[in-house]
Design a protein around this motif. Structure first.
Motif, PDB file in Angstrom:
ATOM      1  N   GLU A 158       0.841  -1.209   0.000  1.00 42.01           N
ATOM      2  CA  GLU A 158       0.000   0.000   0.000  1.00 42.01           C
ATOM      3  C   GLU A 158       0.869   1.250   0.000  1.00 42.01           C
ATOM      4  O   GLU A 158       0.585   2.224  -0.714  1.00 42.01           O
ATOM      5  CB  GLU A 158      -0.936   0.002   1.209  1.00 42.01           C
ATOM      6  CG  GLU A 158      -2.070  -1.000   1.115  1.00 42.01           C
ATOM      7  CD  GLU A 158      -3.163  -0.719   2.136  1.00 42.01           C
ATOM      8  OE1 GLU A 158      -3.127   0.366   2.768  1.00 42.01           O
ATOM      9  OE2 GLU A 158      -4.048  -1.568   2.302  1.00 42.01           O
ATOM     10  N   VAL A 159       1.927   1.252   0.815  1.00 43.67           N
ATOM     11  CA  VAL A 159       2.819   2.411   0.878  1.00 43.67           C
ATOM     12  C   VAL A 159       3.402   2.696  -0.500  1.00 43.67           C
ATOM     13  O   VAL A 159       3.398   3.856  -0.973  1.00 43.67           O
ATOM     14  CB  VAL A 159       3.950   2.155   1.907  1.00 43.67           C
ATOM     15  CG1 VAL A 159       5.053   3.206   1.758  1.00 43.67           C
ATOM     16  CG2 VAL A 159       3.393   2.184   3.317  1.00 43.67           C
ATOM     17  N   PHE A 160       3.906   1.669  -1.165  1.00 49.91           N
ATOM     18  CA  PHE A 160       4.494   1.875  -2.491  1.00 49.91           C
ATOM     19  C   PHE A 160       3.462   2.404  -3.489  1.00 49.91           C
ATOM     20  O   PHE A 160       3.758   3.282  -4.305  1.00 49.91           O
ATOM     21  CB  PHE A 160       5.094   0.563  -3.005  1.00 49.91           C
ATOM     22  CG  PHE A 160       6.197   0.022  -2.143  1.00 49.91           C
ATOM     23  CD1 PHE A 160       7.036   0.873  -1.441  1.00 49.91           C
ATOM     24  CD2 PHE A 160       6.394  -1.356  -2.011  1.00 49.91           C
ATOM     25  CE1 PHE A 160       8.063   0.375  -0.638  1.00 49.91           C
ATOM     26  CE2 PHE A 160       7.413  -1.859  -1.223  1.00 49.91           C
ATOM     27  CZ  PHE A 160       8.242  -0.983  -0.528  1.00 49.91           C
ATOM     28  N   ALA A 161       2.241   1.857  -3.408  1.00 46.80           N
ATOM     29  CA  ALA A 161       1.197   2.267  -4.352  1.00 46.80           C
ATOM     30  C   ALA A 161       0.782   3.721  -4.126  1.00 46.80           C
ATOM     31  O   ALA A 161       0.672   4.501  -5.075  1.00 46.80           O
ATOM     32  CB  ALA A 161      -0.013   1.337  -4.218  1.00 46.80           C
ATOM     33  N   ALA A 165       1.464   7.018  -6.560  1.00 43.60           N
ATOM     34  CA  ALA A 165       0.330   7.826  -7.026  1.00 43.60           C
ATOM     35  C   ALA A 165       0.537   9.288  -6.688  1.00 43.60           C
ATOM     36  O   ALA A 165       0.278  10.183  -7.517  1.00 43.60           O
ATOM     37  CB  ALA A 165      -0.964   7.311  -6.394  1.00 43.60           C
ATOM     38  N   TYR A 166       1.020   9.582  -5.464  1.00 42.60           N
ATOM     39  CA  TYR A 166       1.252  10.981  -5.085  1.00 42.60           C
ATOM     40  C   TYR A 166       2.322  11.612  -5.963  1.00 42.60           C
ATOM     41  O   TYR A 166       2.225  12.799  -6.314  1.00 42.60           O
ATOM     42  CB  TYR A 166       1.651  11.062  -3.608  1.00 42.60           C
ATOM     43  CG  TYR A 166       0.490  10.855  -2.653  1.00 42.60           C
ATOM     44  CD1 TYR A 166      -0.753  11.438  -2.896  1.00 42.60           C
ATOM     45  CD2 TYR A 166       0.634  10.094  -1.500  1.00 42.60           C
ATOM     46  CE1 TYR A 166      -1.811  11.254  -2.024  1.00 42.60           C
ATOM     47  CE2 TYR A 166      -0.419   9.903  -0.615  1.00 42.60           C
ATOM     48  CZ  TYR A 166      -1.641  10.477  -0.895  1.00 42.60           C
ATOM     49  OH  TYR A 166      -2.700  10.302  -0.037  1.00 42.60           O
ATOM     50  N   LEU A 167       3.343  10.849  -6.316  1.00 44.51           N
ATOM     51  CA  LEU A 167       4.378  11.404  -7.198  1.00 44.51           C
ATOM     52  C   LEU A 167       3.804  11.757  -8.569  1.00 44.51           C
ATOM     53  O   LEU A 167       4.267  12.700  -9.227  1.00 44.51           O
ATOM     54  CB  LEU A 167       5.530  10.397  -7.355  1.00 44.51           C
ATOM     55  CG  LEU A 167       6.415  10.140  -6.131  1.00 44.51           C
ATOM     56  CD1 LEU A 167       7.536   9.178  -6.487  1.00 44.51           C
ATOM     57  CD2 LEU A 167       7.005  11.450  -5.586  1.00 44.51           C
ATOM     58  N   LEU A 172      -5.088   7.805  -5.234  1.00 46.04           N
ATOM     59  CA  LEU A 172      -5.360   6.382  -5.401  1.00 46.04           C
ATOM     60  C   LEU A 172      -6.512   5.964  -4.487  1.00 46.04           C
ATOM     61  O   LEU A 172      -6.545   6.314  -3.308  1.00 46.04           O
ATOM     62  CB  LEU A 172      -4.097   5.578  -5.072  1.00 46.04           C
ATOM     63  CG  LEU A 172      -4.206   4.060  -5.195  1.00 46.04           C
ATOM     64  CD1 LEU A 172      -4.446   3.641  -6.642  1.00 46.04           C
ATOM     65  CD2 LEU A 172      -2.943   3.395  -4.642  1.00 46.04           C
ATOM     66  N   GLN A 173      -7.440   5.194  -5.028  1.00 46.19           N
ATOM     67  CA  GLN A 173      -8.558   4.677  -4.238  1.00 46.19           C
ATOM     68  C   GLN A 173      -8.443   3.151  -4.169  1.00 46.19           C
ATOM     69  O   GLN A 173      -8.475   2.464  -5.185  1.00 46.19           O
ATOM     70  CB  GLN A 173      -9.893   5.064  -4.874  1.00 46.19           C
ATOM     71  CG  GLN A 173     -10.133   6.560  -4.950  1.00 46.19           C
ATOM     72  CD  GLN A 173     -10.166   7.218  -3.579  1.00 46.19           C
ATOM     73  OE1 GLN A 173     -10.661   6.619  -2.604  1.00 46.19           O
ATOM     74  NE2 GLN A 173      -9.672   8.444  -3.499  1.00 46.19           N
ATOM     75  N   LEU A 174      -8.258   2.629  -2.971  1.00 45.65           N
ATOM     76  CA  LEU A 174      -8.186   1.192  -2.759  1.00 45.65           C
ATOM     77  C   LEU A 174      -9.434   0.707  -2.023  1.00 45.65           C
ATOM     78  O   LEU A 174     -10.098   1.495  -1.309  1.00 45.65           O
ATOM     79  CB  LEU A 174      -6.948   0.842  -1.928  1.00 45.65           C
ATOM     80  CG  LEU A 174      -5.584   1.128  -2.573  1.00 45.65           C
ATOM     81  CD1 LEU A 174      -4.455   0.757  -1.607  1.00 45.65           C
ATOM     82  CD2 LEU A 174      -5.424   0.363  -3.874  1.00 45.65           C
ATOM     83  N   PRO A 175      -9.808  -0.568  -2.180  1.00 43.45           N
ATOM     84  CA  PRO A 175     -10.979  -1.096  -1.468  1.00 43.45           C
ATOM     85  C   PRO A 175     -10.828  -0.926   0.042  1.00 43.45           C
ATOM     86  O   PRO A 175      -9.727  -1.011   0.578  1.00 43.45           O
ATOM     87  CB  PRO A 175     -10.991  -2.577  -1.857  1.00 43.45           C
ATOM     88  CG  PRO A 175     -10.209  -2.656  -3.130  1.00 43.45           C
ATOM     89  CD  PRO A 175      -9.182  -1.585  -3.044  1.00 43.45           C
ATOM     90  N   LYS A 176     -11.938  -0.689   0.705  1.00 46.14           N
ATOM     91  CA  LYS A 176     -11.907  -0.526   2.156  1.00 46.14           C
ATOM     92  C   LYS A 176     -11.476  -1.832   2.806  1.00 46.14           C
ATOM     93  O   LYS A 176     -12.035  -2.893   2.526  1.00 46.14           O
ATOM     94  CB  LYS A 176     -13.289  -0.119   2.661  1.00 46.14           C
ATOM     95  CG  LYS A 176     -13.314   0.193   4.160  1.00 46.14           C
ATOM     96  CD  LYS A 176     -14.700   0.662   4.594  1.00 46.14           C
ATOM     97  CE  LYS A 176     -14.707   0.971   6.096  1.00 46.14           C
ATOM     98  NZ  LYS A 176     -16.056   1.417   6.548  1.00 46.14           N
ATOM     99  N   PRO A 177     -10.484  -1.781   3.687  1.00 49.03           N
ATOM    100  CA  PRO A 177      -9.994  -3.020   4.294  1.00 49.03           C
ATOM    101  C   PRO A 177     -10.932  -3.544   5.377  1.00 49.03           C
ATOM    102  O   PRO A 177     -11.681  -2.774   6.000  1.00 49.03           O
ATOM    103  CB  PRO A 177      -8.654  -2.602   4.907  1.00 49.03           C
ATOM    104  CG  PRO A 177      -8.816  -1.157   5.220  1.00 49.03           C
ATOM    105  CD  PRO A 177      -9.700  -0.599   4.134  1.00 49.03           C
ATOM    106  N   ARG A 178     -10.921  -4.836   5.576  1.00 47.37           N
ATOM    107  CA  ARG A 178     -11.716  -5.431   6.647  1.00 47.37           C
ATOM    108  C   ARG A 178     -11.070  -5.085   7.975  1.00 47.37           C
ATOM    109  O   ARG A 178      -9.854  -5.201   8.140  1.00 47.37           O
ATOM    110  CB  ARG A 178     -11.783  -6.944   6.473  1.00 47.37           C
ATOM    111  CG  ARG A 178     -12.742  -7.605   7.441  1.00 47.37           C
ATOM    112  CD  ARG A 178     -13.119  -9.014   7.035  1.00 47.37           C
ATOM    113  NE  ARG A 178     -14.186  -9.502   7.907  1.00 47.37           N
ATOM    114  CZ  ARG A 178     -14.825 -10.650   7.744  1.00 47.37           C
ATOM    115  NH1 ARG A 178     -14.503 -11.438   6.714  1.00 47.37           N
ATOM    116  NH2 ARG A 178     -15.779 -11.017   8.571  1.00 47.37           N
ATOM    117  N   PRO A 179     -11.849  -4.656   8.971  1.00 51.41           N
ATOM    118  CA  PRO A 179     -11.255  -4.212  10.244  1.00 51.41           C
ATOM    119  C   PRO A 179     -10.782  -5.381  11.107  1.00 51.41           C
ATOM    120  O   PRO A 179     -11.322  -6.490  11.048  1.00 51.41           O
ATOM    121  CB  PRO A 179     -12.400  -3.464  10.930  1.00 51.41           C
ATOM    122  CG  PRO A 179     -13.642  -4.095  10.379  1.00 51.41           C
ATOM    123  CD  PRO A 179     -13.318  -4.451   8.949  1.00 51.41           C
TER     124      PRO A 179
END
Length: 673
Positions: A158-161, A165-167, A172-179
């Motif tokens: 996630e950090v790399f993605a 994207a910020y660069l 970036l929109q990723l699916p909401k993670p399961r808590p």
């Protein structure tokens, strides 16, 4: 804590409770403070880096979690709505590479010691240290309470993605993670009664932890925080491949092979065929949908009990061990503290003192997917509360790391242990169809040391230089020199030799000679030694019998040895068992013996003739006679005199019983010096 900033709260998992206890018990030990370091080559956009980590923390409730316990019946974990990430920037560009490494080592030590205030989220922080214009060192510090090793590559992806994207100026929109709370709910629904039945049966009869026999005892005042160090090794590609092939061929996992190797090592070190060690399990339940993608702490530490029957084949044993592991997975949610309470281990004693961690974590895969970032030398470090931990990281060349408490173990001890572990793995690869007894733990240098170096004890000696002849020469050189002294009598070398000669001629007249056995049933005295010497002069072997021995033993020995003659004293004749041997009471028959010649008999013998017979104690059954040749006696005398520097000026006390082989050491090396 600001209540408005609380999103939710829930109880701790059993593993978290254990980690919290040890963290509070040893606050500056660095226990369960996790470090990840990496060399980052290229330019770094600090602002994008901060935004990236903040975005990741905002997405996962586990990363926004703090822990409260004071004033509460049980500790809870509190998820905050917002938790600001700290990124520290440091510049070491002017320092030399050596200075940079020293600073980094010290920085990491301080990071671990600094720890966290567990009541304030987030329990993670980052540092970017600039080493050169386009070279940074990334340090990511977090508390193990938040997540397990499986979560790290998930987060890094996630950090790399997000950073990429910020660069690019994108959101970036990723699916909401399961808590993580969903796992807590699942955990509460598990059948603890079934788990208790399983673990009670599994641990029944195990009453004490497997001893780490090479560990030192802690001196008073040294209890508390450990001082941890490590030893690392790499299983070469050839060995790793052989183990992988072995596992595939027999339907085993590499983890099972390492579990077996560790169990066998503990068995050999402790001398126990029933051992227990701890193992870390992933704890991510297959029935919880999406569990592999949740950020949080799922792992659990469980006892692994292994029987080590030496006559079972390696493969069969490993299959049974793997079946046991599969069965254990059904109950891997069980708290360790409960398992310990259900066991037969005494309260307060640990269930185990060593831990095996098999880190099958796709960290390298995550780094390879770093969206073009040039990250190198990614390493993780952690410290647990166990005194000895084996960490295994599979790969083309399997990594082995022993983390240990330096107060309990020396570096040389752990290095030797690592060598033994690797030897066992080689043994598995080479002798998998053989019995466990065929697997040695000795390294090649140790085997050479044991078999060749330590066994190279050959020393030249004259096998034809017999005891009685040495006494004869001493009598010729110094006939008046004192040879033997007792409470009431003494013999010079001249007197000793003459007395022994007369008795020897007498015995020769009774048919005694080479290959005969003459029993000596006398109290300890100079006359007794003279009788032994006389027997040697005839070429026969003497059989010493201690008058203090039980009559049943004496009777058995006399019958078993088939002695031709029994030399004794008038006062002991009635104590001598009934025998076919010719009984000679020396004090009664001495007038006749004195008529014999005092010249040396000159009987010719070889070093292979028997000098004396000693019977074993019979503690494991019937006593057994051991025939000691002149060659062995002469060798013993030569070694004893050389090793202890015995000369004619030395004196020895005859304390051992006549029937005990220690009497040989006391008499002949000194009498012949």
């Amino acid at each position: 804590m600001d209540r408005k900033n609380i999103e939710t709260f829930y109880p701790l998992t059993p593993m978290q409770q254990g980690m919290l206890f040890h963290t509070l018990y040893e606050p500056e030990s660095g226990v369960y403070v996790e470090l990840l370091t990496a060399a980052w080559h290229g330019d770094v956009d600090i602002d994008a880096f901060r935004r990236t980590w903040q975005r990741v923390v905002d997405r996962h409730e586990a990363l926004r979690t703090a822990f409260l316990w004071e004033g509460l019946k049980e500790p809870i974990q509190v998820v905050q709505r917002q938790a600001e990430v700290t990124v520290t920037e440091l510049g070491w560009r002017t320092a030399t590479p050596e200075e940079q490494q020293e600073r980094l080592d010290e920085y990491l030590r301080e990071e671990r010691k600094r720890g966290f205030d567990l009541t304030k989220a987030p329990l993670l922080r980052l540092s970017l240290i600039r080493m050169a214009d386009e070279e940074y060192r990334l340090v990511w510090t977090h508390h193990h309470l938040l997540m397990d090793g499986w979560s790290i590559p998930l987060l890094l992806k996630e950090v790399f993605a997000f950073y990429a994207a910020y660069l690019r100026g994108e959101e970036l929109q990723l699916p909401k993670p399961r808590p993580y709370r969903d796992y807590i709910v699942w955990l509460k629904r598990q059948d603890m009664e079934a788990a208790e039945r399983y673990w009670r049966e599994k641990m029944a009869g195990f009453t004490e932890p497997t001893p780490l026999t090479v560990a030192r005892r802690l001196a008073a005042g040294m209890e508390g925080e450990g001082e941890f160090a490590d030893v690392e090794a790499v299983a070469q590609a050839e060995l790793t491949l052989r183990l992988q092939q072995l596992a595939r061929r027999h339907g085993l996992t590499l983890n099972t092979l390492l579990q077996g190797a560790w169990a066998l090592l503990l068995s050999r070190y402790s001398g126990k065929d029933d051992v227990v060690y701890g193992a870390t399990v992933s704890g991510r339940p297959s029935e919880l949908s999406g569990a592999d993608e949740i950020i949080g702490l799922f792992i659990n530490t469980l006892p692994v009990r292994v029987q080590v029957p030496e006559n079972v084949s390696v493969v069969q044993w490993l299959r049974e061990l793997q079946a046991q592991q599969v069965e254990m997975r059904r109950y891997e949610y069980t708290p360790l503290v409960d398992i310990q309470s259900w066991s037969d281990i005494a309260p307060g004693a640990p269930l185990f003192e060593s831990l095996l961690v098999f880190e099958n974590i796709p960290l390298e895969d995550a780094v390879e997917e770093s969206k073009g970032l040039d990250l190198r030398n990614v390493e993780t470090e952690s410290i647990t509360n166990f005194p000895l931990v084996l960490v295994v990281v599979p790969g083309r060349e399997m990594s082995l790391r022993l983390l240990y408490d330096a107060r309990l173990f020396g570096a040389e001890t752990i290095e030797r242990m690592m060598g033994h572990l690797q030897t066992i793995l080689h043994g598995f690869g080479e002798r998998s169809e053989g019995p466990l007894a065929s697997i040695s733990i000795l390294t090649s240098p140790e085997r050479r040391l044991l078999i060749e170096t330590w066994n190279a004890t050959a020393s030249p000696f004259d096998a034809d230089d017999f005891v009685h002849e040495r006494v004869q020469r001493q009598a010729e050189r110094s006939p008046r020199a004192l040879a033997l002294a007792g409470p009431t009598d003494a013999l010079s070398y001249g007197e000793l030799n003459a007395r022994a000669n007369r008795l020897a001629h007498y015995l020769l007249g009774q048919g005694v000679g080479p290959d005969s056995i003459v029993a000596i049933f006398m109290q300890r005295s100079p006359q007794t030694v003279a009788a032994m010497l006389a027997v040697l002069k005839t070429g026969a072997a003497y059989l010493p019998l201690d008058p203090a021995y039980p009559k049943e033993r004496l009777a058995f020995v006399m019958e078993d040895a088939r002695a031709r003659v029994a030399l004794t004293e008038t006062a002991l004749v009635d104590d001598l068992p009934e025998t076919d041997a010719r009984v000679v009471a020396l004090d009664g028959e001495w007038p006749a013996i004195t008529l014999e010649s005092d010249e040396n008999p000159g009987v010719r013998i070889s070093p292979d003739h028997v000098a004396y017979v000693i019977y074993t104690s019979g503690s494991t059954g019937r006593p057994k006679g051991v025939l000691i040749q002149h060659r062995g006696l002469n060798n013993l005398i030569a070694w004893h005199q050389k090793e202890f520097g015995v000369t004619s000026a030395d004196r020895a006390t005859h304390l051992a019983g006549l029937g005990f082989d220690a009497a040989v050491w006391e008499i002949w090396p000194h009498l012949t010096a």
